[in-house]
Design a protein around this motif. Sequence first.
Motif, short mmCIF file in Angstrom:
data_model
loop_
_atom_site.label_atom_id
_atom_site.label_comp_id
_atom_site.label_asym_id
_atom_site.label_seq_id
_atom_site.Cartn_x
_atom_site.Cartn_y
_atom_site.Cartn_z
N ASP A 86 -10.70 -11.81 -1.27
CA ASP A 86 -10.81 -12.51 0.02
C ASP A 86 -10.22 -11.68 1.16
O ASP A 86 -10.68 -11.74 2.28
CB ASP A 86 -10.09 -13.86 -0.02
N LEU A 87 -9.17 -10.92 0.83
CA LEU A 87 -8.50 -10.10 1.84
C LEU A 87 -9.15 -8.72 2.00
O LEU A 87 -8.62 -7.87 2.69
CB LEU A 87 -7.01 -9.96 1.49
N GLY A 88 -10.27 -8.50 1.31
CA GLY A 88 -11.01 -7.24 1.45
C GLY A 88 -10.55 -6.15 0.51
O GLY A 88 -10.92 -4.99 0.69
N GLY A 89 -9.77 -6.49 -0.50
CA GLY A 89 -9.25 -5.49 -1.43
C GLY A 89 -10.08 -5.38 -2.70
O GLY A 89 -11.00 -6.16 -2.94
N ASP A 90 -9.75 -4.39 -3.50
CA ASP A 90 -10.40 -4.15 -4.78
C ASP A 90 -9.35 -4.33 -5.87
O ASP A 90 -8.48 -3.47 -6.05
CB ASP A 90 -10.97 -2.74 -4.82
N PRO A 91 -9.40 -5.45 -6.61
CA PRO A 91 -8.37 -5.72 -7.61
C PRO A 91 -8.28 -4.66 -8.71
O PRO A 91 -7.23 -4.48 -9.30
CB PRO A 91 -8.75 -7.08 -8.19
N SER A 92 -9.36 -3.94 -8.95
CA SER A 92 -9.32 -2.92 -10.00
C SER A 92 -8.43 -1.74 -9.61
O SER A 92 -8.03 -0.95 -10.47
CB SER A 92 -10.73 -2.42 -10.32
N GLN A 93 -8.09 -1.63 -8.32
CA GLN A 93 -7.22 -0.56 -7.86
C GLN A 93 -5.73 -0.92 -8.00
O GLN A 93 -4.86 -0.09 -7.78
CB GLN A 93 -7.52 -0.22 -6.38
#
Length: 113
Positions: A86-93
Amino acid sequence: MYTAVLIKGKTYSVMGHVFLLNQEKEIEKKVFQYLNGNEFFDCKQLDVPADDPKTDEEEPQQEEKIYTEAELKGMNKTEQEAIVIDLGGDPSQLKDKSERIAYILEHQEKAGE
């Protein structure tokens, strides 16, 4: 009025809503637009009566939820990852829970400015 049903996965958290598998939830237009087309959801726009005065009005903007560190620590990985997205991030990072929490705390402050 809009509804969404999580059809894949166990839980999904997005824009202040927590979806559980096969449970229909009423959602706002903004959430509908975000989830519509997502293979994990079945989204529907229900007909609004023609005499409903809200049909021509823009829906009020909802304040983004600001999570505390304690709230985030109590969430599972899936819920934290949904907030990161939702905040524009990539959880895999992000390697682990502490990195997800740090990312969320940092980026929700920037989003609120």
